[in-house]
Design an enzyme around this catalytic site. Structure first.
Site, PDB file in Angstrom:
ATOM      1  N   GLU A 192      37.158  71.653 121.090  1.00  0.00           N
ATOM      2  CA  GLU A 192      36.079  71.842 120.126  1.00  0.00           C
ATOM      3  C   GLU A 192      34.918  72.622 120.722  1.00  0.00           C
ATOM      4  O   GLU A 192      34.640  72.528 121.922  1.00  0.00           O
ATOM      5  CB  GLU A 192      35.586  70.466 119.648  1.00  0.00           C
ATOM      6  CG  GLU A 192      36.646  69.757 118.822  1.00  0.00           C
ATOM      7  CD  GLU A 192      36.257  68.337 118.398  1.00  0.00           C
ATOM      8  OE1 GLU A 192      36.848  67.862 117.431  1.00  0.00           O
ATOM      9  OE2 GLU A 192      35.377  67.728 119.025  1.00  0.00           O
ATOM     10  N   CYS A 211      27.821  75.419 122.316  1.00  0.00           N
ATOM     11  CA  CYS A 211      28.309  74.473 123.315  1.00  0.00           C
ATOM     12  C   CYS A 211      29.831  74.610 123.326  1.00  0.00           C
ATOM     13  O   CYS A 211      30.473  74.411 122.296  1.00  0.00           O
ATOM     14  CB  CYS A 211      27.874  73.062 122.923  1.00  0.00           C
ATOM     15  SG  CYS A 211      28.566  71.808 124.008  1.00  0.00           S
ATOM     16  N   CYS A 262      39.764  65.334 129.513  1.00  0.00           N
ATOM     17  CA  CYS A 262      39.034  65.287 130.789  1.00  0.00           C
ATOM     18  C   CYS A 262      39.463  64.021 131.504  1.00  0.00           C
ATOM     19  O   CYS A 262      39.560  62.969 130.872  1.00  0.00           O
ATOM     20  CB  CYS A 262      37.525  65.254 130.524  1.00  0.00           C
ATOM     21  SG  CYS A 262      36.537  65.196 132.039  1.00  0.00           S
ATOM     22  N   CYS A 276      34.052  59.280 132.096  1.00  0.00           N
ATOM     23  CA  CYS A 276      32.694  58.742 131.961  1.00  0.00           C
ATOM     24  C   CYS A 276      32.706  57.768 130.779  1.00  0.00           C
ATOM     25  O   CYS A 276      33.251  58.090 129.715  1.00  0.00           O
ATOM     26  CB  CYS A 276      31.686  59.864 131.690  1.00  0.00           C
ATOM     27  SG  CYS A 276      31.659  61.100 133.000  1.00  0.00           S
ATOM     28  N   CYS A 279      31.468  58.674 127.052  1.00  0.00           N
ATOM     29  CA  CYS A 279      31.910  59.960 126.494  1.00  0.00           C
ATOM     30  C   CYS A 279      33.254  59.841 125.772  1.00  0.00           C
ATOM     31  O   CYS A 279      34.203  59.273 126.314  1.00  0.00           O
ATOM     32  CB  CYS A 279      32.010  60.969 127.637  1.00  0.00           C
ATOM     33  SG  CYS A 279      32.777  62.512 127.167  1.00  0.00           S
ATOM     34  N   SER A 308      24.589  66.488 135.006  1.00  0.00           N
ATOM     35  CA  SER A 308      24.492  65.281 134.179  1.00  0.00           C
ATOM     36  C   SER A 308      24.301  64.099 135.106  1.00  0.00           C
ATOM     37  O   SER A 308      25.258  63.612 135.694  1.00  0.00           O
ATOM     38  CB  SER A 308      25.785  65.110 133.363  1.00  0.00           C
ATOM     39  OG  SER A 308      25.914  66.173 132.479  1.00  0.00           O
ATOM     40  N   ASN A 366      24.625  59.030 121.413  1.00  0.00           N
ATOM     41  CA  ASN A 366      25.333  59.000 120.135  1.00  0.00           C
ATOM     42  C   ASN A 366      26.531  58.081 120.257  1.00  0.00           C
ATOM     43  O   ASN A 366      27.293  58.197 121.214  1.00  0.00           O
ATOM     44  CB  ASN A 366      25.836  60.404 119.786  1.00  0.00           C
ATOM     45  CG  ASN A 366      24.698  61.385 119.819  1.00  0.00           C
ATOM     46  OD1 ASN A 366      23.789  61.304 119.026  1.00  0.00           O
ATOM     47  ND2 ASN A 366      24.727  62.282 120.802  1.00  0.00           N
ATOM     48  N   CYS A 405      26.274  65.362 121.636  1.00  0.00           N
ATOM     49  CA  CYS A 405      26.665  65.212 123.038  1.00  0.00           C
ATOM     50  C   CYS A 405      27.553  63.997 123.246  1.00  0.00           C
ATOM     51  O   CYS A 405      27.221  62.897 122.808  1.00  0.00           O
ATOM     52  CB  CYS A 405      25.403  65.020 123.882  1.00  0.00           C
ATOM     53  SG  CYS A 405      24.835  66.542 124.549  1.00  0.00           S
TER      54      CYS A 405
HETATM   55  S1  SF4 Z   1      30.962  63.544 130.165  1.00  0.00           S
HETATM   56 FE1  SF4 Z   1      31.977  65.451 130.774  1.00  0.00          FE
HETATM   57  S2  SF4 Z   1      32.875  64.950 132.776  1.00  0.00           S
HETATM   58 FE2  SF4 Z   1      32.403  62.965 131.803  1.00  0.00          FE
HETATM   59  S3  SF4 Z   1      34.306  62.409 130.749  1.00  0.00           S
HETATM   60 FE3  SF4 Z   1      33.016  63.504 129.265  1.00  0.00          FE
HETATM   61  S4  SF4 Z   1      33.743  65.627 129.385  1.00  0.00           S
HETATM   62 FE4  SF4 Z   1      34.462  64.585 131.243  1.00  0.00          FE
END
Ligand code: SF4
Length: 353
Positions: free
Chosen positions: A94, A107, A114, A118, A121, A220, A296, A339
């Site tokens: 996306e 973005c 990934c 995290c 996320c 980050s 979010n 985000c």
């Molecule tokens: S914040 Fe970035 S590095 Fe962390 S899991 Fe999500 S996509 Fe991966």
């Protein structure tokens, strides 16, 4: 078995020129092909109508272009547009166009899924399927640039590699894509408009510094407490804050660039004044700015958005220390485009315009 064709957009210009010479084609044909691929975003070799037919044939028997297809487009009530892109092998990523009055930000993603996991996320809940090729990263930008023009009547002013994936774990392809965004042979964008955002992959940051890149770096951080960071960002276990600080300092020394620290405010986890104090201490390592990001929801209920009063107190504390700090309010939340929300929930739906 038929040999798999190579993705031509993984080749540098000089490699395409050498291919021409090895196949008895004039070397300037290589430059023409390169321009078609990057500046003119050709999707097939047949489109390259200033090339003789035999040259187009030679290229198409050896290479593929693998352009992205648009799978789904969603528009938020605040004007944010999220596009799901379908890859040649069926994977989905996306990209988001975030408009504001005078500008628009793109973005874009660098990996399918990934594996850094995290905890805040949505992408981190998807397993890493593969890295995106340079052309697949670049194509997202070409589409989003057009969306900014059509829907917001503004040029694209900022590009952030902050979508799905960790860009520094797809180093070579990301750098090649950025170089083509900057190059006059590609989109001719200023590197100052481009920001690569990393979760803190030390090796990659050192490499960027050694290459003296001209684009910006965002880290980050999300907390300046090592134990807390271990809990929300497993990458911290092998890239701890003290070593990360050294890599960031090295990047600043080599490039002269100010660093951006991204800080997601999570209710009762990292939003106290003691957390702000720790962050202020950590930020002393380099000239920097801090973006405080509103959280979010990602559907699992693990974290909540920090209350407005706490967010303001956190912001005021940093400002009182003379730090450069912004609050990034959430955009495109209603379409899961904000985000940390990119996860292809709508990727398989039909195209809606
Ligand atoms: S914040 Fe970035 S590095 Fe962390 S899991 Fe999500 S996509 Fe991966």
């Amino acid at each position: 078995m038929e040999k798999e064709k190579a993705d031509i957009r993984k080749l540098a210009l000089k490699e395409i020129v050498s291919f021409c010479e090895e196949n008895s084609l004039k070397s300037f044909r290589g430059k023409q092909v390169y321009e078609w691929l990057w500046k003119r975003s050709a999707k097939t070799f047949d489109e390259m109508n200033n090339l003789p037919k035999n040259a187009r044939q030679i290229f198409s028997t050896q290479f593929v272009i693998n352009p992205l297809q648009i799978s789904n487009i969603q528009k938020s009530k605040d004007g944010t547009i999220k596009t799901a892109f379908k890859l040649f092998d069926g994977g989905l990523v996306e990209g988001v166009m975030i408009p504001s009055e005078k500008r628009a930000t793109a973005c874009i993603s660098s990996q399918v899924g990934c594996n850094l996991a995290c905890t805040f996320c949505a992408t981190g809940k998807l397993k890493l399927l593969r890295n995106l090729g340079p052309g697949e990263i670049y194509d997202q930008l070409v589409v989003i640039k057009q969306q900014a023009k059509e829907h917001n009547n503004t040029p694209l002013s900022n590009i952030v590699l902050m979508g799905m994936g960790e860009p520094l774990l797809n180093y070579k392809n990301v750098l090649q894509a950025i170089n083509n965004m900057i190059s006059e042979k590609g989109l001719g964008l200023s590197p100052r408009r481009i920001t690569l955002s990393t979760s803190g992959v030390i090796k990659g940051i050192m490499k960027l510094a050694d290459e003296n890149v001209k684009f910006n770096l965002a880290v980050s951080l999300h907390t300046a407490d090592n134990d807390k960071r271990n809990r929300i960002m497993p990458v911290n276990k092998t890239n701890p804050l003290d070593k990360l600080a050294k890599a960031i300092q090295y990047f600043h020394e080599k490039t002269g660039k100010r660093i951006t620290f991204e800080y997601l405010l999570l209710k009762d986890f990292n939003d106290s004044l003691a957390d702000a104090q720790k962050l202020a201490e950590y930020c002393k390592i380099v000239p920097c700015k801090v973006n405080l990001i509103e959280f979010n929801a990602t559907g699992d209920g693990l974290f909540k958005k920090s209350p407005k009063l706490k967010t303001e107190a956190f912001y005021n504390f940093l400002e009182s220390k003379n730090m450069v700090v912004n609050i990034r309010s959430s955009r495109g939340e209603d379409i899961d485009a904000a985000c940390g929300q990119l996860a292809n929930r709508a990727g398989s739906e039909k195209v809606k315009k």
